[in-house]
Design a protein around this motif. Structure first.
Motif, short mmCIF file in Angstrom:
data_model
loop_
_atom_site.label_atom_id
_atom_site.label_comp_id
_atom_site.label_asym_id
_atom_site.label_seq_id
_atom_site.Cartn_x
_atom_site.Cartn_y
_atom_site.Cartn_z
N GLY A 4 49.50 39.12 22.67
CA GLY A 4 49.77 38.01 23.58
C GLY A 4 48.81 38.09 24.75
O GLY A 4 48.38 39.18 25.13
N LEU A 5 48.48 36.94 25.29
CA LEU A 5 47.62 36.88 26.46
C LEU A 5 48.39 36.26 27.61
O LEU A 5 49.07 35.25 27.43
CB LEU A 5 46.37 36.05 26.18
N PHE A 57 43.94 33.19 45.79
CA PHE A 57 44.71 34.00 44.85
C PHE A 57 43.94 35.25 44.47
O PHE A 57 42.71 35.28 44.51
CB PHE A 57 44.97 33.21 43.56
N VAL A 58 44.67 36.26 44.06
CA VAL A 58 44.13 37.37 43.29
C VAL A 58 44.62 37.10 41.88
O VAL A 58 45.82 36.88 41.65
CB VAL A 58 44.62 38.73 43.82
N ASN A 59 43.70 37.07 40.92
CA ASN A 59 44.03 36.77 39.53
C ASN A 59 43.50 37.83 38.59
O ASN A 59 42.53 38.52 38.89
CB ASN A 59 43.42 35.42 39.11
N ALA A 60 44.13 37.91 37.45
CA ALA A 60 43.70 38.78 36.36
C ALA A 60 44.29 38.22 35.08
O ALA A 60 45.10 37.28 35.11
CB ALA A 60 44.18 40.22 36.59
N CYS A 61 43.91 38.79 33.97
CA CYS A 61 44.57 38.46 32.71
C CYS A 61 44.82 39.77 31.97
O CYS A 61 44.22 40.80 32.28
CB CYS A 61 43.77 37.47 31.89
N ALA A 62 45.75 39.71 31.03
CA ALA A 62 46.10 40.92 30.28
C ALA A 62 46.38 40.58 28.83
O ALA A 62 46.84 39.47 28.51
CB ALA A 62 47.33 41.59 30.90
N HIS A 63 46.08 41.54 27.98
CA HIS A 63 46.36 41.47 26.55
C HIS A 63 47.56 42.37 26.32
O HIS A 63 47.54 43.56 26.65
CB HIS A 63 45.13 41.96 25.79
N LEU A 64 48.63 41.80 25.76
CA LEU A 64 49.87 42.54 25.56
C LEU A 64 50.18 42.74 24.09
O LEU A 64 49.85 41.90 23.25
CB LEU A 64 51.05 41.76 26.17
N ASP A 65 50.87 43.82 23.79
CA ASP A 65 51.44 44.03 22.47
C ASP A 65 52.84 43.42 22.50
O ASP A 65 53.73 43.94 23.18
CB ASP A 65 51.51 45.52 22.13
N GLU A 73 61.13 35.07 24.10
CA GLU A 73 61.49 36.39 24.62
C GLU A 73 60.42 36.92 25.57
O GLU A 73 60.75 37.49 26.62
CB GLU A 73 61.71 37.38 23.46
N VAL A 74 59.17 36.73 25.22
CA VAL A 74 58.08 37.17 26.10
C VAL A 74 58.14 36.40 27.41
O VAL A 74 58.05 36.98 28.49
CB VAL A 74 56.70 37.00 25.41
#
Length: 149
Positions: A4-5, A57-65, A73-74
C-alpha cells in the motif's frame, strides 16, 4: 507481501512536536498497528494548498505491507492514527496536525474505473468544496503531488 502507498502531511504542531516529528510518530503508530513500513521517502517542505490556507507542510510518502487487510481496514488504521495525533476534520484542505492519505493498494481500483476517472477529471475550482462519499483508489490527486512522485 501486499503493498500500500500512503501520503503523509502535517503543518501544525501537536503537543509541542513540530510537523516532521508528528509524521515520525505517525509512522511509528502505523507500524504498531500492524502495518509494516517497507520504506518511506525523505521529508519535503511543500506550500499549503490552496495558497494562503496555512503554513507550509512537511510531506512524505510510505510503502506499507498491508497483506491480509482490506482498503477499509487500512483506512481505519490511518484515521485512528490521525485522531491520536490531533487531527480534526473541520474543513477540507485546512491546516492540520496530521494527514494520512491512502493512495493505492496494489492494483486495486475502488469503487470502479468510471468513478475514479470522474474524480480525476474534477476541475480544480470544484476540488475544494467537493469530496467523494467513500474511498477512491488510486487516489485521484496522486499524480498532482510532487513529493509522492
Amino acid at each position: 507481501m501486499s503493498g500500500g502507498l500512503i501520503a503523509l502531511g502535517a503543518n501544525l504542531q501537536h503537543r509541542g512536536s513540530g510537523p516532521q516529528d508528528v509524521l515520525l510518530s505517525a509512522l511509528s503508530q502505523i507500524h504498531s498497528a500492524g502495518l509494516g513500513i517497507i520504506a518511506h521517502s525523505s521529508f519535503y517542505r511543500t506550500p499549503a494548498w490552496p495558497a494562503g490556507s496555512g503554513p507550509d507542510f512537511v510531506n512524505a510518502c510510505a510503502h506499507l505491507d498491508v497483506a491480509g487487510r482490506t482498503a477499509a481496514e487500512v483506512l481505519s488504521v490511518l484515521h485512528g492514527v490521525e485522531g491520536d495525533l490531533g487531527r480534526e476534520r473541520r474543513q477540507r484542505w485546512a491546516a492540520r496536525t496530521c494527514d494520512l492519505d491512502l493512495l493505492a493498494i496494489g492494483q486495486q481500483v475502488v469503487p470502479d474505473r468510471p468513478t475514479v476517472a470522474r474524480w480525476m477529471a474534477l476541475p480544480a475550482e470544484r476540488q475544494q468544496g467537493t469530496a467523494p462519499d467513500g474511498l477512491v483508489l488510486p487516489h485521484p490527486r496522486l499524480h498532482e503531488r510532487a513529493f509522492v512522485l
